[in-house]
Enzyme design. Structure first.
Site, mmCIF file in Angstrom:
data_model
loop_
_atom_site.group_PDB
_atom_site.id
_atom_site.type_symbol
_atom_site.label_atom_id
_atom_site.label_comp_id
_atom_site.label_asym_id
_atom_site.label_seq_id
_atom_site.Cartn_x
_atom_site.Cartn_y
_atom_site.Cartn_z
ATOM 1 N N ASN A 119 -11.974 20.767 -6.793
ATOM 2 C CA ASN A 119 -10.926 21.477 -6.359
ATOM 3 C C ASN A 119 -9.534 21.732 -7.333
ATOM 4 O OD1 ASN A 119 -8.853 19.384 -5.368
ATOM 5 N ND2 ASN A 119 -10.682 18.575 -4.314
ATOM 6 N N HIS A 120 -8.631 22.321 -6.565
ATOM 7 C CA HIS A 120 -7.552 22.892 -7.419
ATOM 8 C C HIS A 120 -6.300 21.717 -7.238
ATOM 9 C CE1 HIS A 120 -8.943 26.684 -8.425
ATOM 10 N NE2 HIS A 120 -9.329 27.096 -7.294
#
Ligand code: C5P
Length: 225
Positions: free
Chosen positions: A30-31
């Protein structure tokens, strides 16, 4: 120091994303940049706390005086945290832990074939690290979570506070580019049993100090002198 209440305390902090392997060359992630967790670690170390930072893969320098433990997957993060949780006074779960991992990691690089127009990955649930820390019955640290949401911020955060049995949760609106993921800035609203506090948009370093101050206050309220 600015935060005398944290002097000599042991803080265990998770930061960054986790990586869930698909095969030897691919992963799900994820970011999360890790900036908020690293800012908390730095501010706590400056306040004279003993800080252990369990982090997924990030591009950040280890803050001075912080013990860093690098992990990749949620399962590795879970193990690293549970080994240390009961010797911590405070646990802050700032990591964006992957909720699911691939059920069977391929031993070799998966190949594209002419017959494979679709591919199905089966995912299984990862352990909930912060819920396991909060569930400790012996030497349980004061447990602080983060909730990154794109909608229904307050209700989702309050639900996590109850469900995971946290002492405090910092709700973080990640729908805006002006704050949250990868940004140097963030704004949060903190919730605890019977109270809340909005901390306005500011640099993550300043916000980290404000969050630690709130944690110190909440601990003092829970255990009055
Ligand atoms: O992913 P979720 O929004 O439920 O995360 C809320 C809190 O739970 C965060 O503090 C996060 O670090 C923690 N968490 C965890 N282990 C998981 C999932 C989330 O510690 N498997």
């Amino acid at each position: 120091p600015a935060l005398p209440a944290l002097q000599g305390k042991t803080l265990l902090i998770t930061a960054g994303p986790t990586r869930e392997a698909i095969d030897p060359v691919r992963f799900l992630s994820n970011h999360s940049s890790g900036k908020m967790g690293f800012a908390l670690a730095e501010a706590a170390a400056k306040a004279g706390a003993k800080v252990q930072l369990v982090t997924g893969p990030v591009n950040l320098l280890t803050p001075a005086g912080v013990e860093r433990i690098d992990v990749q997957s949620a399962q590795q993060m879970h193990t690293a945290v549970m080994q240390r949780a009961s010797t911590a006074d405070i646990f802050i779960g700032c990591a964006a832990v992957a909720d699911y991992r691939v059920a069977e990691v391929a031993g070799q690089k998966m190949k594209k074939t002419s017959s494979n127009d679709e591919l199905t990955l089966t995912l299984v649930k990862n352990p909930d690290i912060i819920a396991d820390v909060a569930a400790l019955t012996y030497q349980r640290p004061f447990t602080v979570g983060f909730a990154a949401e794109t909608e229904n911020l307050a209700s989702y955060a309050k639900d996590k506070l109850q469900r995971k049995k946290l002492d405090l949760i910092c709700a973080n609106d990640v729908s805006s580019k002006e704050q949250g993921f990868h940004s140097e800035h963030n704004a949060i609203t903190a919730y605890w049993q019977g109270g809340e506090l909005a901390l306005e948009r500011q640099a993550k370093t300043a916000l980290a100090a404000a969050i630690l101050q709130l944690i110190a206050q909440r601990i003092q309220q829970q255990q009055p002198l």
